[in-house]
Design a protein around this motif. Structure first.
Motif, PDB file in Angstrom:
ATOM      1  N   ALA A 170       0.812  -1.221   0.000  1.00 32.20           N
ATOM      2  CA  ALA A 170       0.000   0.000   0.000  1.00 32.20           C
ATOM      3  C   ALA A 170       0.841   1.264   0.000  1.00 32.20           C
ATOM      4  N   ASP A 171       1.986   1.247   0.697  1.00 34.90           N
ATOM      5  CA  ASP A 171       2.764   2.464   0.911  1.00 34.90           C
ATOM      6  C   ASP A 171       4.138   2.456   0.249  1.00 34.90           C
ATOM      7  N   SER A 172       4.467   1.390  -0.489  1.00 32.12           N
ATOM      8  CA  SER A 172       5.795   1.253  -1.100  1.00 32.12           C
ATOM      9  C   SER A 172       6.886   1.424  -0.038  1.00 32.12           C
ATOM     10  N   PHE A 173       7.984   2.071  -0.397  1.00 32.16           N
ATOM     11  CA  PHE A 173       9.063   2.315   0.558  1.00 32.16           C
ATOM     12  C   PHE A 173       8.958   3.721   1.166  1.00 32.16           C
ATOM     13  N   SER A 174       7.766   4.296   1.141  1.00 31.33           N
ATOM     14  CA  SER A 174       7.597   5.669   1.641  1.00 31.33           C
ATOM     15  C   SER A 174       7.993   5.799   3.107  1.00 31.33           C
ATOM     16  N   TYR A 175       7.954   4.701   3.846  1.00 31.57           N
ATOM     17  CA  TYR A 175       8.338   4.736   5.255  1.00 31.57           C
ATOM     18  C   TYR A 175       9.777   5.202   5.425  1.00 31.57           C
ATOM     19  N   MET A 176      10.633   4.972   4.412  1.00 33.18           N
ATOM     20  CA  MET A 176      12.017   5.429   4.510  1.00 33.18           C
ATOM     21  C   MET A 176      12.103   6.939   4.628  1.00 33.18           C
ATOM     22  N   GLN A 177      11.137   7.663   4.062  1.00 33.57           N
ATOM     23  CA  GLN A 177      11.110   9.121   4.195  1.00 33.57           C
ATOM     24  C   GLN A 177      11.002   9.509   5.670  1.00 33.57           C
ATOM     25  N   MET A 178      10.205   8.746   6.401  1.00 31.81           N
ATOM     26  CA  MET A 178      10.069   8.987   7.831  1.00 31.81           C
ATOM     27  C   MET A 178      11.350   8.588   8.566  1.00 31.81           C
ATOM     28  N   VAL A 179      11.994   7.526   8.091  1.00 32.62           N
ATOM     29  CA  VAL A 179      13.235   7.074   8.719  1.00 32.62           C
ATOM     30  C   VAL A 179      14.334   8.125   8.570  1.00 32.62           C
ATOM     31  N   VAL A 222      24.187   8.123  17.815  1.00 38.15           N
ATOM     32  CA  VAL A 222      24.572   8.307  16.405  1.00 38.15           C
ATOM     33  C   VAL A 222      24.694   6.954  15.705  1.00 38.15           C
ATOM     34  N   ILE A 223      25.328   5.991  16.364  1.00 41.84           N
ATOM     35  CA  ILE A 223      25.453   4.654  15.772  1.00 41.84           C
ATOM     36  C   ILE A 223      24.075   4.025  15.595  1.00 41.84           C
ATOM     37  N   THR A 224      23.214   4.179  16.592  1.00 43.46           N
ATOM     38  CA  THR A 224      21.859   3.642  16.514  1.00 43.46           C
ATOM     39  C   THR A 224      21.097   4.229  15.335  1.00 43.46           C
ATOM     40  N   ALA A 225      21.268   5.536  15.112  1.00 47.40           N
ATOM     41  CA  ALA A 225      20.533   6.215  14.037  1.00 47.40           C
ATOM     42  C   ALA A 225      20.825   5.600  12.679  1.00 47.40           C
ATOM     43  N   PHE A 226      22.091   5.381  12.381  1.00 42.84           N
ATOM     44  CA  PHE A 226      22.449   4.842  11.069  1.00 42.84           C
ATOM     45  C   PHE A 226      22.183   3.339  10.986  1.00 42.84           C
ATOM     46  N   SER A 227      22.318   2.641  12.094  1.00 44.08           N
ATOM     47  CA  SER A 227      21.993   1.211  12.102  1.00 44.08           C
ATOM     48  C   SER A 227      20.501   1.011  11.855  1.00 44.08           C
ATOM     49  N   GLN A 228      19.692   1.903  12.426  1.00 44.04           N
ATOM     50  CA  GLN A 228      18.239   1.800  12.258  1.00 44.04           C
ATOM     51  C   GLN A 228      17.841   1.949  10.792  1.00 44.04           C
ATOM     52  N   MET A 229      18.508   2.851  10.071  1.00 47.66           N
ATOM     53  CA  MET A 229      18.213   3.029   8.648  1.00 47.66           C
ATOM     54  C   MET A 229      18.446   1.736   7.878  1.00 47.66           C
ATOM     55  N   VAL A 230      19.541   1.067   8.174  1.00 45.30           N
ATOM     56  CA  VAL A 230      19.877  -0.179   7.472  1.00 45.30           C
ATOM     57  C   VAL A 230      18.853  -1.264   7.792  1.00 45.30           C
ATOM     58  N   VAL A 231      18.506  -1.401   9.061  1.00 43.29           N
ATOM     59  CA  VAL A 231      17.569  -2.458   9.464  1.00 43.29           C
ATOM     60  C   VAL A 231      16.187  -2.230   8.865  1.00 43.29           C
ATOM     61  N   ILE A 232      15.706  -0.992   8.875  1.00 45.88           N
ATOM     62  CA  ILE A 232      14.391  -0.700   8.294  1.00 45.88           C
ATOM     63  C   ILE A 232      14.397  -0.974   6.795  1.00 45.88           C
ATOM     64  N   LEU A 233      15.491  -0.623   6.114  1.00 50.09           N
ATOM     65  CA  LEU A 233      15.582  -0.905   4.676  1.00 50.09           C
ATOM     66  C   LEU A 233      15.513  -2.412   4.427  1.00 50.09           C
ATOM     67  N   LEU A 234      16.151  -3.199   5.267  1.00 48.79           N
ATOM     68  CA  LEU A 234      16.073  -4.654   5.135  1.00 48.79           C
ATOM     69  C   LEU A 234      14.642  -5.146   5.329  1.00 48.79           C
ATOM     70  N   PHE A 235      13.922  -4.568   6.269  1.00 51.75           N
ATOM     71  CA  PHE A 235      12.518  -4.930   6.474  1.00 51.75           C
ATOM     72  C   PHE A 235      11.688  -4.657   5.210  1.00 51.75           C
ATOM     73  N   LEU A 236      11.937  -3.519   4.576  1.00 48.87           N
ATOM     74  CA  LEU A 236      11.176  -3.163   3.383  1.00 48.87           C
ATOM     75  C   LEU A 236      11.530  -4.075   2.206  1.00 48.87           C
ATOM     76  N   VAL A 237      12.812  -4.386   2.060  1.00 47.59           N
ATOM     77  CA  VAL A 237      13.223  -5.347   1.024  1.00 47.59           C
ATOM     78  C   VAL A 237      12.550  -6.697   1.285  1.00 47.59           C
ATOM     79  N   LEU A 238      12.526  -7.093   2.544  1.00 51.91           N
ATOM     80  CA  LEU A 238      11.850  -8.335   2.919  1.00 51.91           C
ATOM     81  C   LEU A 238      10.380  -8.301   2.508  1.00 51.91           C
ATOM     82  N   GLY A 239       9.735  -7.144   2.688  1.00 48.64           N
ATOM     83  CA  GLY A 239       8.331  -7.016   2.316  1.00 48.64           C
ATOM     84  C   GLY A 239       8.096  -7.267   0.838  1.00 48.64           C
TER      85      GLY A 239
END
Length: 491
Positions: free
Chosen positions: A68-77, A273-290
């Motif tokens: 429904a939302d594509s990868f638009s969630y990354m904009q929020m990330v 700072v480390i958490t911030a960039f790690s979170q981007m990678v993990v969320i992207l993996l979730f979206l690829v998984l989707g």
């Protein structure tokens, strides 16, 4: 994967969880329960925070949302990442300088006891609703996989979940939460990576092809600049993510108690700072998984579930993939739930004991321990009741629902802290509760008026309007001069 196999996997993970929590929670004092004695190295907190930012809702909702939302969630990330920097370089120095146990003690020192309790009550409502929604989302999946096939009602499911969360956090508090979050992080990353690998095999996609295959699919669109009225418009989601992250992490006792368990402000900043960039990678993996989940379901003609939140569960457990995928899905789901729910229960106990009852300033250590333990039981009972009430919710994606709730309940907290940090004005303390209640009501009115008058739909950026109304109200009820010293205000 049979219901019995799912149940054995759940029980196996819970056994490991209790061993980790038991070791971490040995000989824990009240100070260690509330703050972890501020002795955790930055890398320990960073590992904990990566998992803490990913709840069971993220685990089931984000992959299912791509249709429904594509990868638009990354904009929020991207907004989340900017918000993490605000937390690291604005809020962390302030909180470490003041040595607060509860974040909302700042409001007491800046404005007064009424403001302190107002902020704490808004946090209480916000966190209770968010935690209950997260547990509800996971209980829904477990009901379909385990409890339903065994003929057990949803009430047993929810009650067992909350009871076990209470049991493993009742002694260790923040110290147990941090170390079990590390376990959760490892389980989460392993579940995502293994699921992607086996889905690629099932689809016949080689590793060098994965990027091209996902990028060529219509579900992988990231940026939406074409319609400013759309909830997916880039700037709405970016600033919505920024303000939501500052409110739901930087001003949230649950999330910040991990950061405040670090040895120093500098360690906490490195962690964030480390958490911030790690979170981007993990969320992207979730979206690829989707995307892979939808492609696999289409190729194997697996009927899509009524709710997109259940897609991952259906494919992982009943999609014909190797057993390890189903096991890792269950482990990832359960670890996510216990991590977020355990931290929320600890934070609610801390805030209620410190902010509402003002226990540390009134009682000796023995009485404080006794009251804290009873508060912990009460918070668990209320949480279970709220989860049951959410059993009547409709088909809105739970992650969207959480952010909608946050827009109303975290907005006043964000506005109160922003006014305190950005100005030196003194506010009439008795007026603050009325201002904090009026701000969400004005936000609702603005949301409806903008939709009816201009066709503009206010989305996740609602939290910014809510905070702005709070700041305007506090400005109207203020006079020159602040309650805290100039050094404290500008920390």
């Amino acid at each position: 994967m049979t219901p019995g196999a799912v149940l054995l996997t759940v029980l196996g993970y819970i056994a490991v969880l209790f061993v980790v929590a038991g070791i971490a929670g040995r000989r824990v004092s009240n100070r260690a329960f509330f703050t972890g004695n501020r002795e955790n190295p930055w890398y320990v907190a960073a590992l904990a925070m990566v998992g803490a930012a990913m709840s069971g809702v993220t685990f089931v909702s984000v992959p299912g949302s791509v249709a429904a939302d594509s990868f638009s969630y990354m904009q929020m990330v991207f907004g989340f990442t900017a918000g993490q920097l605000v937390i690291a370089f604005v809020l962390i120095p302030l909180f470490y300088r003041l040595q607060v146990v509860s974040l909302y003690e700042y409001l007491d020192r800046r404005f007064g006891v009424t403001s302190h309790r107002t902020g704490a009550w808004f946090f209480f409502v916000s966190k209770m609703l968010a935690a209950a929604l997260k547990i509800f989302a996971v209980c829904t999946v477990l009901q379909a996989l385990v409890f339903g096939p065994f003929g057990l009602p949803f009430a047993v499911n929810a009650g067992a979940m909350v009871f076990l969360v209470w049991l493993y956090t009742r002694r260790g508090g923040v110290r147990s939460v941090v170390w079990t979050d590390i376990l959760h992080t490892l389980c989460l990353v392993a579940a995502i990576v293994l699921s992607i690998v086996f889905l690629m095999r099932g689809l016949g996609i080689a590793l060098p092809e994965i990027g091209e295959r996902v990028a060529s699919d219509s579900m992988s669109r990231v940026f939406f600049f074409d319609d400013a009225a759309s909830p997916r418009y880039f700037w709405k989601m970016f600033f919505g993510g920024l303000f939501t992250l500052v409110a739901m992490t930087g001003l949230d006792q649950d999330m910040m108690q991990r950061n405040l368990s670090c040895r120093s402000a500098r360690d906490a900043q490195i962690n964030i700072v480390i958490t911030a960039f790690s979170q981007m990678v993990v969320i992207l993996l979730f979206l690829v998984l989707g995307v892979l989940l939808y492609l696999y379901a289409g190729q194997c003609r697996i009927p899509l579930p009524e709710k997109s939140d259940q897609l991952f569960a259906v494919v992982a457990v009943r999609g014909g993939l190797p057993l390890i995928v189903g096991i890792m899905f269950v482990v990832g789901l359960i670890s996510s739930t216990y991590s977020s729910a355990g931290a929320a229960l600890t934070a609610l106990t801390t805030s209620f004991t410190v902010d509402m009852l003002r226990g540390p300033s009134r009682w000796d250590d023995r009485r404080l321990t006794r009251v804290r333990q009873w508060v912990h039981v009460a918070m668990a009972a209320v949480l279970a009741v709220v989860v049951l009430l959410f059993g009547r919710f409709g088909n809105d994606s739970v992650i969207n629902l959480i952010f909608k709730v946050a827009g109303y309940t975290y907005g006043p907290i964000l506005g109160m802290f922003a006014f305190g940090i950005l100005t030196r004005r003194r506010v009439r303390d008795a007026w603050v509760p009325w201002i904090a209640v009026a701000a969400p009501l004005l936000s609702i009115a603005l949301q409806r008026w903008a939709a009816e008058r201009f066709g503009y739909h206010i989305g996740f950026e609602l939290i910014a309007y809510n905070a702005l109304f709070t700041m305007i109200g506090m400005a109207c009820a203020s006079t020159p001069g602040g309650k805290m010293s100039e050094d404290s205000v500008n920390s």
